[in-house]
Design a protein around this motif. Structure first.
Motif, PDB file in Angstrom:
ATOM      1  N   TRP A  57       0.843  -1.208   0.000  1.00 17.68           N
ATOM      2  CA  TRP A  57       0.000   0.000   0.000  1.00 17.68           C
ATOM      3  C   TRP A  57       0.870   1.246   0.000  1.00 17.68           C
ATOM      4  N   HIS A  58       1.871   1.246   0.839  1.00 15.22           N
ATOM      5  CA  HIS A  58       2.787   2.387   0.931  1.00 15.22           C
ATOM      6  C   HIS A  58       3.466   2.654  -0.410  1.00 15.22           C
ATOM      7  N   ILE A  59       4.010   1.625  -1.011  1.00 16.54           N
ATOM      8  CA  ILE A  59       4.717   1.798  -2.284  1.00 16.54           C
ATOM      9  C   ILE A  59       3.744   2.204  -3.386  1.00 16.54           C
ATOM     10  N   HIS A  60       2.592   1.544  -3.436  1.00 15.24           N
ATOM     11  CA  HIS A  60       1.620   1.846  -4.484  1.00 15.24           C
ATOM     12  C   HIS A  60       1.155   3.291  -4.432  1.00 15.24           C
ATOM     13  N   GLU A  61       0.869   3.771  -3.244  1.00 10.28           N
ATOM     14  CA  GLU A  61       0.313   5.120  -3.139  1.00 10.28           C
ATOM     15  C   GLU A  61       1.331   6.212  -3.428  1.00 10.28           C
ATOM     16  N   MET A  62       2.612   5.890  -3.362  1.00  9.68           N
ATOM     17  CA  MET A  62       3.625   6.847  -3.801  1.00  9.68           C
ATOM     18  C   MET A  62       3.838   6.753  -5.310  1.00  9.68           C
ATOM     19  N   LEU A  63       3.977   5.524  -5.820  1.00 11.40           N
ATOM     20  CA  LEU A  63       4.274   5.324  -7.245  1.00 11.40           C
ATOM     21  C   LEU A  63       3.070   5.555  -8.143  1.00 11.40           C
ATOM     22  N   TYR A  64       1.919   5.051  -7.737  1.00 10.19           N
ATOM     23  CA  TYR A  64       0.738   5.088  -8.595  1.00 10.19           C
ATOM     24  C   TYR A  64      -0.385   5.959  -8.053  1.00 10.19           C
ATOM     25  N   GLY A  65      -0.131   6.628  -6.927  1.00 16.68           N
ATOM     26  CA  GLY A  65      -1.099   7.565  -6.370  1.00 16.68           C
ATOM     27  C   GLY A  65      -0.605   8.989  -6.452  1.00 16.68           C
ATOM     28  N   TYR A  66       0.472   9.267  -5.721  1.00 14.20           N
ATOM     29  CA  TYR A  66       1.044  10.617  -5.723  1.00 14.20           C
ATOM     30  C   TYR A  66       1.637  10.992  -7.074  1.00 14.20           C
ATOM     31  N   LEU A  67       2.509  10.141  -7.611  1.00 12.68           N
ATOM     32  CA  LEU A  67       3.230  10.495  -8.835  1.00 12.68           C
ATOM     33  C   LEU A  67       2.309  10.801 -10.012  1.00 12.68           C
ATOM     34  N   PRO A  68       1.271   9.989 -10.304  1.00 17.57           N
ATOM     35  CA  PRO A  68       0.373  10.346 -11.411  1.00 17.57           C
ATOM     36  C   PRO A  68      -0.321  11.687 -11.226  1.00 17.57           C
ATOM     37  N   ALA A  69      -0.570  12.090  -9.971  1.00 22.41           N
ATOM     38  CA  ALA A  69      -1.183  13.400  -9.739  1.00 22.41           C
ATOM     39  C   ALA A  69      -0.250  14.513 -10.206  1.00 22.41           C
ATOM     40  N   VAL A  70       1.029  14.399  -9.862  1.00 24.25           N
ATOM     41  CA  VAL A  70       2.002  15.422 -10.266  1.00 24.25           C
ATOM     42  C   VAL A  70       2.183  15.421 -11.776  1.00 24.25           C
ATOM     43  N   ILE A  71       2.292  14.236 -12.361  1.00 21.55           N
ATOM     44  CA  ILE A  71       2.455  14.138 -13.819  1.00 21.55           C
ATOM     45  C   ILE A  71       1.246  14.742 -14.522  1.00 21.55           C
ATOM     46  N   ILE A 302      16.469   1.664  -3.697  1.00 27.10           N
ATOM     47  CA  ILE A 302      15.079   1.965  -4.047  1.00 27.10           C
ATOM     48  C   ILE A 302      14.656   3.299  -3.447  1.00 27.10           C
ATOM     49  N   HIS A 303      15.045   3.567  -2.213  1.00 25.53           N
ATOM     50  CA  HIS A 303      14.648   4.834  -1.590  1.00 25.53           C
ATOM     51  C   HIS A 303      15.506   6.007  -2.049  1.00 25.53           C
ATOM     52  N   ALA A 304      16.712   5.745  -2.525  1.00 24.02           N
ATOM     53  CA  ALA A 304      17.468   6.821  -3.168  1.00 24.02           C
ATOM     54  C   ALA A 304      16.724   7.274  -4.422  1.00 24.02           C
ATOM     55  N   TRP A 305      16.161   6.315  -5.141  1.00 25.57           N
ATOM     56  CA  TRP A 305      15.389   6.638  -6.347  1.00 25.57           C
ATOM     57  C   TRP A 305      14.037   7.282  -6.006  1.00 25.57           C
ATOM     58  N   THR A 306      13.305   6.675  -5.073  1.00 23.32           N
ATOM     59  CA  THR A 306      11.931   7.130  -4.816  1.00 23.32           C
ATOM     60  C   THR A 306      11.890   8.320  -3.864  1.00 23.32           C
ATOM     61  N   GLY A 307      12.413   8.168  -2.667  1.00 23.43           N
ATOM     62  CA  GLY A 307      12.422   9.277  -1.730  1.00 23.43           C
ATOM     63  C   GLY A 307      13.324  10.409  -2.171  1.00 23.43           C
ATOM     64  N   GLY A 308      14.434  10.071  -2.839  1.00 21.06           N
ATOM     65  CA  GLY A 308      15.376  11.084  -3.282  1.00 21.06           C
ATOM     66  C   GLY A 308      15.050  11.655  -4.640  1.00 21.06           C
ATOM     67  N   ALA A 309      15.296  10.881  -5.687  1.00 19.10           N
ATOM     68  CA  ALA A 309      15.116  11.396  -7.054  1.00 19.10           C
ATOM     69  C   ALA A 309      13.667  11.789  -7.321  1.00 19.10           C
ATOM     70  N   MET A 310      12.725  10.875  -7.044  1.00 19.48           N
ATOM     71  CA  MET A 310      11.322  11.155  -7.325  1.00 19.48           C
ATOM     72  C   MET A 310      10.789  12.262  -6.419  1.00 19.48           C
ATOM     73  N   GLY A 311      11.042  12.150  -5.113  1.00 18.06           N
ATOM     74  CA  GLY A 311      10.502  13.120  -4.178  1.00 18.06           C
ATOM     75  C   GLY A 311      11.072  14.513  -4.365  1.00 18.06           C
ATOM     76  N   VAL A 312      12.390  14.618  -4.391  1.00 19.86           N
ATOM     77  CA  VAL A 312      13.017  15.936  -4.489  1.00 19.86           C
ATOM     78  C   VAL A 312      12.777  16.556  -5.862  1.00 19.86           C
ATOM     79  N   MET A 313      12.827  15.743  -6.932  1.00 26.11           N
ATOM     80  CA  MET A 313      12.612  16.289  -8.276  1.00 26.11           C
ATOM     81  C   MET A 313      11.187  16.821  -8.435  1.00 26.11           C
ATOM     82  N   THR A 314      10.206  16.080  -7.965  1.00 20.78           N
ATOM     83  CA  THR A 314       8.831  16.550  -8.125  1.00 20.78           C
ATOM     84  C   THR A 314       8.589  17.805  -7.296  1.00 20.78           C
ATOM     85  N   LEU A 315       9.140  17.874  -6.082  1.00 19.00           N
ATOM     86  CA  LEU A 315       8.971  19.079  -5.272  1.00 19.00           C
ATOM     87  C   LEU A 315       9.659  20.270  -5.949  1.00 19.00           C
ATOM     88  N   ALA A 316      10.837  20.031  -6.514  1.00 18.93           N
ATOM     89  CA  ALA A 316      11.555  21.113  -7.191  1.00 18.93           C
ATOM     90  C   ALA A 316      10.786  21.621  -8.401  1.00 18.93           C
TER      91      ALA A 316
END
Length: 393
Positions: A57-71, A302-316
């Protein structure tokens, strides 16, 4: 990006005047609140009525919940510029936002409504977004940007795979790697376009000297190497060849980033944070490669990619695009700079939690609270940006 076309005679709330407004606002709020819920779920203090395993649930809601909203927020704002057509606004935009929200509720209550219903309700959103984008691109005869439909199709396929795999096998596996790999490709493609461009524009105006290297054969080679490594990782994450391929791809991505002259952008934090965010891409490749070789836990990369690259890039990207599209100066406020630091620190804490098990509980909570603070803080700091009309020039 060209100016947004002249609007229809729109009289509704400013929040529904452009796609980035509701999706950046509610997407960031959801990203922060979902992790606040995840922390007690992780410690066993809270149980969700989801058919997914708690981790899934945690992974899904970040990858397929939050990210599609930003995209979606990005595309609904960019596509009118590409096509010259009017942006989606008002009631149709509200419907799209509500469909996204229904998907989030459906996934979280899927143990009650059934996994099939949750999967359908969740995937309707991406289908509607793809249909809306396809309609605008085709009517605008902007054929070269039909490739955005490929990106949406990949996310849709990964989401469907995630739901099926989680139901049949009890946990998702390929669906997770598929989604992460697709996200990294998007970041490498979009980041490789906007980071050198924004950096070049600022340096040419404010700090003459070395400029980012133009896109060329080296960039193509790095993308091919990264794509091949990610495909191998999806299929065989524990193979030694996969580990070697990921580490080589990470080294190439690090060189690519160094060619963009990011160290010369210190005075413009809106540009600098894009370089910092991209730095998590090669870090994730190397750490995931070490995990494939059995040296580290896979959670580190995985968290360098998701929490780092995905999180920081989308916020930026959200913080910069929101200022530009509402007529505000492209300057990172002191508050926003603090939120950048908070998120970067949280991403590093989450990576370290996977590397140092003895400190994992403390570091997990530091990472989770930092992530939540950064995204909820962004939503509050930008509340007026999203809910008030564009500033008159």
């Amino acid at each position: 990006m060209a100016p947004i076309p002249r609007l229809r005679d729109y009289k509704g709330p400013a929040l529904l005047s452009y796609g980035f407004r509701p999706f950046f606002l509610f997407g960031s709020l959801y990203a922060g609140l979902a992790i606040l819920a995840w922390l007690p779920v992780l410690s066993g203090e809270l149980a969700l009525s989801t058919a997914f395993a708690p981790r899934d649930w945690h992974i899904h809601e970040m990858l397929y919940g939050y990210l599609p909203a930003v995209i979606t927020g990005f595309l609904l704002t960019a596509v009118p510029n590409w096509t010259g057509r009017m942006p989606l606004q008002g009631r149709p935009l509200l419907v799209l936002v509500l469909v996204w929200a229904v998907g989030r509720v459906a996934v979280t209550t899927s143990a009650w409504i059934g996994w099939e219903a949750a999967a359908v309700l969740d995937n309707v959103f991406l289908l509607l977004v793809a249909a809306a984008m396809g309609r605008e691109i085709i009517k605008g005869k902007n054929w070269r940007n039909l490739k955005v439909l490929i990106a949406l199709g990949v996310l849709l396929a990964g989401n469907i795979l995630f739901h099926i795999e989680a139901h049949v096998l009890g946990v998702a596996d390929y669906g997770i790697r598929f989604g992460i790999a697709a996200t990294m490709v998007l970041i490498m493609l979009i980041g490789g376009r906007i980071i050198p461009s924004f950096t070049r524009n600022w340096l040419a105006r404010e700090n003459p000297g070395r400029l980012p290297a133009p896109f060329g054969r080296f960039d193509m080679a790095t993308m091919v190497a990264a794509g091949a490594a990610l495909l191998t990782w999806i299929a065989a994450p524990g193979w030694s060849v996969t580990g070697a391929a990921l580490i080589v791809a990470g080294a190439l991505q690090a060189v690519r980033l160094a060619r963009w002259a990011g160290e010369r952008t210190w005075r413009d934090r809106l540009v600098l944070i894009l370089h910092v965010a991209y730095g998590f891409v090669p870090l994730g490749f190397v750490l995931t490669g070490l995990a494939s070789l059995g040296i580290l836990s896979s959670a580190a990369g995985i968290h360098a990619w998701t929490g780092g690259a995905m999180g920081v890039m989308t916020l930026a990207v959200m913080s910069r695009a929101s200022l530009g599209h509402t007529g505000r100066a492209l300057v990172a406020s002191a508050t926003m700079q603090g939120l950048y630091l908070l998120l970067v620190a949280g991403a590093l804490a989450r990576v370290c939690a996977a590397i140092h098990p003895d400190w994992s509980n403390l570091l997990l909570h530091v990472a989770g609270l930092s992530w939540s603070g950064a995204f909820v803080g962004f939503a509050l700091a930008y509340w007026n940006v999203f809910t008030r009309p564009r500033v008159a020039s």
